[in-house]
Design a protein around this motif. Structure first.
Motif, mmCIF file in Angstrom:
data_model
loop_
_atom_site.group_PDB
_atom_site.id
_atom_site.type_symbol
_atom_site.label_atom_id
_atom_site.label_comp_id
_atom_site.label_asym_id
_atom_site.label_seq_id
_atom_site.Cartn_x
_atom_site.Cartn_y
_atom_site.Cartn_z
ATOM 1 N N PRO A 197 -10.564 -5.170 -8.781
ATOM 2 C CA PRO A 197 -9.555 -4.103 -8.841
ATOM 3 C C PRO A 197 -9.729 -3.230 -10.073
ATOM 4 C CG PRO A 197 -8.604 -6.169 -9.531
ATOM 5 C CD PRO A 197 -10.000 -6.468 -9.061
ATOM 6 N N HIS B 118 -8.486 -1.221 0.899
ATOM 7 C CA HIS B 118 -8.918 -1.594 -0.447
ATOM 8 C C HIS B 118 -8.110 -2.800 -0.946
ATOM 9 C CE1 HIS B 118 -10.294 -1.370 -4.557
ATOM 10 N NE2 HIS B 118 -9.042 -1.229 -4.972
ATOM 11 N N LEU B 119 -6.807 -2.812 -0.684
ATOM 12 C CA LEU B 119 -5.974 -3.940 -1.097
ATOM 13 C C LEU B 119 -6.410 -5.238 -0.436
ATOM 14 C CD1 LEU B 119 -2.346 -2.517 -1.251
ATOM 15 C CD2 LEU B 119 -3.761 -3.318 -3.141
ATOM 16 N N ALA C 10 3.054 1.384 -3.420
ATOM 17 C CA ALA C 10 2.257 1.517 -4.653
ATOM 18 C C ALA C 10 1.265 2.670 -4.551
ATOM 19 C CB ALA C 10 1.531 0.212 -4.953
ATOM 20 N N HIS C 11 1.256 3.353 -3.412
ATOM 21 C CA HIS C 11 0.349 4.487 -3.168
ATOM 22 C C HIS C 11 -1.112 4.066 -3.331
ATOM 23 C CE1 HIS C 11 3.931 6.923 -3.107
ATOM 24 N NE2 HIS C 11 4.265 6.448 -4.295
ATOM 25 N N LEU C 12 -1.449 2.961 -2.648
ATOM 26 C CA LEU C 12 -2.811 2.433 -2.679
ATOM 27 C C LEU C 12 -3.346 2.338 -1.258
ATOM 28 C CD1 LEU C 12 -2.150 -0.460 -5.216
ATOM 29 C CD2 LEU C 12 -3.372 1.677 -5.683
ATOM 30 N N ASN C 13 -4.656 2.311 -1.137
ATOM 31 C CA ASN C 13 -5.314 2.209 0.156
ATOM 32 C C ASN C 13 -5.203 0.777 0.673
ATOM 33 O OD1 ASN C 13 -7.938 1.470 1.702
ATOM 34 N ND2 ASN C 13 -7.729 3.697 1.928
ATOM 35 N N ARG C 14 -4.697 0.615 1.890
ATOM 36 C CA ARG C 14 -4.468 -0.716 2.448
ATOM 37 C C ARG C 14 -5.761 -1.508 2.599
ATOM 38 N NH1 ARG C 14 -2.046 -1.597 8.340
ATOM 39 N NH2 ARG C 14 -3.567 0.032 8.579
ATOM 40 N N THR D 96 -5.964 0.942 -12.626
ATOM 41 C CA THR D 96 -4.848 1.657 -11.985
ATOM 42 C C THR D 96 -4.238 0.839 -10.848
ATOM 43 O OG1 THR D 96 -6.421 2.867 -10.599
ATOM 44 C CG2 THR D 96 -5.651 3.971 -12.601
ATOM 45 N N THR D 97 -5.071 0.072 -10.148
ATOM 46 C CA THR D 97 -4.568 -0.787 -9.075
ATOM 47 C C THR D 97 -3.700 -1.900 -9.651
ATOM 48 O OG1 THR D 97 -6.507 -0.327 -7.709
ATOM 49 C CG2 THR D 97 -5.240 -2.308 -7.162
ATOM 50 N N ALA E 13 -0.412 -0.455 -10.835
ATOM 51 C CA ALA E 13 0.483 -0.121 -9.726
ATOM 52 C C ALA E 13 1.103 -1.385 -9.118
ATOM 53 C CB ALA E 13 -0.272 0.660 -8.655
ATOM 54 N N ALA F 140 0.828 -1.207 0.000
ATOM 55 C CA ALA F 140 0.000 0.000 0.000
ATOM 56 C C ALA F 140 0.861 1.256 0.000
ATOM 57 C CB ALA F 140 -0.931 -0.006 1.216
#
Length: 104
Positions: free
Chosen positions: A76, A65-66, A59-63, A79-80, A83, A56
């Motif tokens: 997904p 959400h992951l 990759a600048h993603l919301n944990r 963009t996910t 990333a 997260a």
């Protein structure tokens, strides 16, 4: 061959081999369901010792959400997937699957 307690452990261990990881991802991306690709990327990143928190952050993603994506509870977004591929050391490319007409 060493004994493994379960298939997930065996899979993660086998995906430490870069060629195995590539072939595994290649097969996963042939499926129409992006959740399959996300799950495959999860295993490849686990083989590279990434935690969901690290994924997260890097990759600048919301944990949260992951966690939903990796569990298959959420589809997904492109963009996910992109990333996650980048973090795993891969890029998404496009190639011709058919011969293009000559007049293009």
């Amino acid at each position: 061959m060493p004994k493994f307690k379960d298939y997930d452990t065996y899979l993660v261990e086998s995906l430490k081999d870069p060629n195995e990881a590539f072939l595994y991802l290649e097969a996963a991306f042939e499926d129409d369901d992006p959740r399959i690709a996300a799950s495959a990327l999860d295993y490849v990143l686990k083989a590279r010792n990434y935690s969901v928190k690290q994924i997260a952050e890097q990759a600048h993603l919301n944990r949260e959400h992951l966690y939903r994506v990796f569990s298959g509870k959420s589809k997904p977004e492109f963009t996910t997937i992109k990333a996650l591929c980048h973090l795993a050391g891969y890029s998404l490319t496009i190639q011709n699957s058919k011969t293009l007409p000559q007049n293009l």
